[in-house]
Motif scaffolding. Structure first.
Motif, PDB file in Angstrom:
ATOM      1  N   ASP A 152     -53.722 -36.927  64.326  1.00 51.98           N
ATOM      2  CA  ASP A 152     -53.073 -38.223  64.103  1.00 51.98           C
ATOM      3  C   ASP A 152     -51.727 -38.093  63.394  1.00 51.98           C
ATOM      4  OD1 ASP A 152     -55.308 -39.591  65.185  1.00 51.98           O
ATOM      5  OD2 ASP A 152     -56.361 -39.377  63.277  1.00 51.98           O
ATOM      6  N   LEU A 153     -51.231 -36.871  63.261  1.00 47.11           N
ATOM      7  CA  LEU A 153     -50.063 -36.640  62.426  1.00 47.11           C
ATOM      8  C   LEU A 153     -48.771 -37.173  63.042  1.00 47.11           C
ATOM      9  CD1 LEU A 153     -49.817 -35.434  59.628  1.00 47.11           C
ATOM     10  CD2 LEU A 153     -49.284 -33.222  60.662  1.00 47.11           C
ATOM     11  N   SER A 154     -48.643 -37.121  64.349  1.00 45.40           N
ATOM     12  CA  SER A 154     -47.421 -37.627  64.990  1.00 45.40           C
ATOM     13  C   SER A 154     -47.203 -39.095  64.656  1.00 45.40           C
ATOM     14  CB  SER A 154     -47.483 -37.438  66.504  1.00 45.40           C
ATOM     15  OG  SER A 154     -47.345 -36.083  66.868  1.00 45.40           O
ATOM     16  N   GLY A 155     -48.277 -39.876  64.742  1.00 49.18           N
ATOM     17  CA  GLY A 155     -48.166 -41.291  64.427  1.00 49.18           C
ATOM     18  C   GLY A 155     -47.913 -41.544  62.956  1.00 49.18           C
ATOM     19  N   GLU A 156     -48.599 -40.784  62.111  1.00 48.46           N
ATOM     20  CA  GLU A 156     -48.437 -40.986  60.673  1.00 48.46           C
ATOM     21  C   GLU A 156     -47.025 -40.655  60.208  1.00 48.46           C
ATOM     22  OE1 GLU A 156     -50.225 -39.312  56.418  1.00 48.46           O
ATOM     23  OE2 GLU A 156     -51.412 -39.137  58.248  1.00 48.46           O
ATOM     24  N   LEU A 157     -46.460 -39.560  60.716  1.00 47.41           N
ATOM     25  CA  LEU A 157     -45.132 -39.125  60.291  1.00 47.41           C
ATOM     26  C   LEU A 157     -44.018 -39.708  61.148  1.00 47.41           C
ATOM     27  CD1 LEU A 157     -45.846 -35.337  59.582  1.00 47.41           C
ATOM     28  CD2 LEU A 157     -45.878 -37.237  57.970  1.00 47.41           C
ATOM     29  N   ASP A 158     -44.365 -40.425  62.209  1.00 45.33           N
ATOM     30  CA  ASP A 158     -43.392 -41.038  63.115  1.00 45.33           C
ATOM     31  C   ASP A 158     -42.426 -39.996  63.681  1.00 45.33           C
ATOM     32  OD1 ASP A 158     -42.128 -43.025  64.553  1.00 45.33           O
ATOM     33  OD2 ASP A 158     -40.745 -43.538  62.938  1.00 45.33           O
ATOM     34  N   ALA A 174     -42.777 -29.507  59.650  1.00 41.71           N
ATOM     35  CA  ALA A 174     -42.080 -29.425  58.363  1.00 41.71           C
ATOM     36  C   ALA A 174     -41.119 -30.595  58.188  1.00 41.71           C
ATOM     37  CB  ALA A 174     -41.328 -28.098  58.265  1.00 41.71           C
ATOM     38  N   TRP A 175     -40.344 -30.905  59.215  1.00 37.12           N
ATOM     39  CA  TRP A 175     -39.365 -31.993  59.110  1.00 37.12           C
ATOM     40  C   TRP A 175     -40.053 -33.339  58.896  1.00 37.12           C
ATOM     41  CZ3 TRP A 175     -36.526 -30.142  64.135  1.00 37.12           C
ATOM     42  CH2 TRP A 175     -35.865 -28.933  63.862  1.00 37.12           C
ATOM     43  N   GLY A 176     -41.161 -33.553  59.586  1.00 38.00           N
ATOM     44  CA  GLY A 176     -41.871 -34.814  59.443  1.00 38.00           C
ATOM     45  C   GLY A 176     -42.410 -35.006  58.032  1.00 38.00           C
ATOM     46  N   PHE A 177     -43.041 -33.970  57.496  1.00 36.56           N
ATOM     47  CA  PHE A 177     -43.539 -34.064  56.125  1.00 36.56           C
ATOM     48  C   PHE A 177     -42.374 -34.211  55.141  1.00 36.56           C
ATOM     49  CE2 PHE A 177     -47.731 -32.047  57.355  1.00 36.56           C
ATOM     50  CZ  PHE A 177     -48.499 -33.101  56.923  1.00 36.56           C
ATOM     51  N   GLY A 178     -41.278 -33.482  55.387  1.00 33.66           N
ATOM     52  CA  GLY A 178     -40.129 -33.568  54.495  1.00 33.66           C
ATOM     53  C   GLY A 178     -39.517 -34.957  54.477  1.00 33.66           C
ATOM     54  N   ARG A 179     -39.334 -35.546  55.655  1.00 35.12           N
ATOM     55  CA  ARG A 179     -38.764 -36.891  55.717  1.00 35.12           C
ATOM     56  C   ARG A 179     -39.697 -37.910  55.070  1.00 35.12           C
ATOM     57  NH1 ARG A 179     -37.476 -39.643  61.443  1.00 35.12           N
ATOM     58  NH2 ARG A 179     -39.742 -39.437  61.603  1.00 35.12           N
ATOM     59  N   GLY A 180     -41.006 -37.758  55.329  1.00 35.99           N
ATOM     60  CA  GLY A 180     -41.958 -38.679  54.730  1.00 35.99           C
ATOM     61  C   GLY A 180     -41.946 -38.610  53.219  1.00 35.99           C
ATOM     62  N   ALA A 181     -41.807 -37.392  52.676  1.00 31.56           N
ATOM     63  CA  ALA A 181     -41.741 -37.230  51.223  1.00 31.56           C
ATOM     64  C   ALA A 181     -40.435 -37.800  50.673  1.00 31.56           C
ATOM     65  CB  ALA A 181     -41.876 -35.756  50.857  1.00 31.56           C
ATOM     66  N   ALA A 182     -39.307 -37.481  51.332  1.00 32.17           N
ATOM     67  CA  ALA A 182     -38.002 -37.931  50.848  1.00 32.17           C
ATOM     68  C   ALA A 182     -37.892 -39.450  50.873  1.00 32.17           C
ATOM     69  CB  ALA A 182     -36.895 -37.305  51.697  1.00 32.17           C
TER      70      ALA A 182
END
Length: 412
Positions: free
Chosen positions: A98-104, A184-192
């Motif tokens: 489900d990560l694609s949807g969660e991280l957009d 990595a980019w998805g998690f990074g953007r979500g955190a930022a």
């Protein structure tokens, strides 16, 4: 034409930045995470999302996702050998779905099925063992015979040129691949977007402790104070743990991989042979993504070698003889931080406020979501999450090892 592109052409305006503008490095943070790869960025994301801890700095000596996260071969699976490993990696696999949807962000997550070939009676017994452990924990794995393999992978030479005939395989239906840099980019953007600061080109040069507790970090851009430090530095783990005087059994070995020129899709599964020390899948662009076991000598290097390509090609052709006509496009290496029992080291350490996420060897990418989630919980609560308690550093002192070599040595 994609609607987003059409809208941009008609309405005009500028595409928003993927990451927010980088801020100046502050003098103090609640949490400092060393390593801007998948694990470090996932930990930052879950700290902010699940625990409301946003005064966090992720320090990356290069660029985000440019270490082992960007150098792996993208396989996601949970068909491990120990109950501890199966529970942990299946949690991670489920999060991936489900990560694609969660991280957009499109992670190109693709369920392929994963074959671990058995070339001997002993290997087949190990596959049956793994299948039973997997089934006990609700993971879809089963032993299949040559007929089933031939039907699903028709281009595979089951006789391997007469040298190491395949006797059967462990088939893991949920085995998948995903785009590593996008994770990595998805998690990074979500955190930022939740207030976490991401600092690239910022090398950690020292960690200050006071009274047995973490007090601050020295970097190539200056010193800062902090209440907690998370080391998610992969191949740089020994260098970081030395800064706090923490001995670990982690050793670093180069791990090499390569890709072929793109060809028409013919391999929609992942094929692994521990006996031949080779694994292969086909990317969405048609490239064969191939790798082998870690190099035999300790070396902190990302330089690839001709010896690796020569040996891998020889073993790959036993499985897929027609691949002799393919050209190799590129090759690379990462630094695999290995432990004696082929399981990670995670959680609290004897140094108060210093948390370790390392020892991932060849199996770190697939652990990214679960690692981030459990490490964030551990930092927020000051004690190990139940999923990572078996991977604590102290297991090497009390000899409660997690023996994953049979399922982790080349399966990636």
């Amino acid at each position: 034409m994609p609607w987003r592109l059409l809208k941009r052409g008609l309405v005009g305006g500028r595409e928003p930045r993927f990451f927010p503008e980088e801020r100046p490095l502050k003098s103090r943070y609640d949490v400092v995470i060393i390593g801007g790869g998948g694990h470090g960025l996932a930990c930052a994301y879950y700290l902010a999302k699940e625990h409301g801890i946003t005064d966090v700095a992720v320090l990356e000596q290069g660029y985000l996702g440019g270490g082992n996260t960007g150098r792996n071969t993208t396989i996601v699976r949970s068909n491990y050998l120990t109950p501890e490993g199966v529970r942990f990696y299946d949690t991670s696999r489920r999060l991936f779905e489900d990560l694609s949807g969660e991280l957009d962000i499109n992670l190109f997550y693709s369920t392929r099925g994963h074959y671990t070939l058995a070339h001997s009676d002993g290997a087949l017994r190990t596959m049956r063992w793994r299948a039973e452990v997997n089934k006990h924990h609700g993971v879809d794995s089963r032993v299949v015979d040559r007929t089933a393999i031939a039907a699903d992978v028709p281009f595979l030479d089951l006789d391997c040129g007469g040298r190491s005939p395949v006797q059967g395989a462990l088939y893991h239906a949920p085995g998948a691949v995903a785009r590593h840099d996008a994770v990595a980019w998805g998690f990074g953007r979500g955190a930022a977007n939740r207030g976490v600061e991401l600092h690239q080109q910022t090398r950690v040069t020292g960690i200050r402790t006071e009274g047995g507790r973490v007090a601050g970090v020295s970097t190539s851009r200056g010193d800062l104070e902090c209440g907690a430090v998370v080391s998610a530095a992969a191949g740089s783990t020994p260098r970081i743990t030395d800064m706090v005087g923490l001995p670990t059994p982690v050793r670093v070995f180069p791990l090499q991989a390569c890709v072929s020129e793109p060809v028409k899709p013919f391999l929609d599964t992942i094929v692994v042979s521990g006996s031949l020390h080779v694994y292969v899948s086909q990317s969405s662009r048609g490239e064969l993504v191939m790798g082998s076991a870690v190099d035999p000598a300790v070396l902190h290097s990302t330089r690839s070698s001709f010896e690796f390509v020569e040996g891998l090609a020889d073993r790959l052709l036993d499985l897929f003889p027609f691949a002799a006509r393919l050209r190799l496009m590129r090759q690379w290496a990462g630094m695999a931080d290995m432990t004696p029992d082929f399981a990670p080291v995670m959680g609290t350490t004897p140094v108060a406020g210093f948390y370790l996420d390392g020892g991932w060897g060849t199996w770190g990418f697939k652990a990214t979501p679960a690692s981030g989630m459990t490490m964030a919980w551990t930092v927020a609560n000051g004690r190990n999450h139940e999923l990572i308690e078996p991977f604590r550093l102290s297991r090497f002192d009390d000899l409660r090892l997690v023996g994953e070599r049979g399922a982790a040595s080349v399966g990636h």
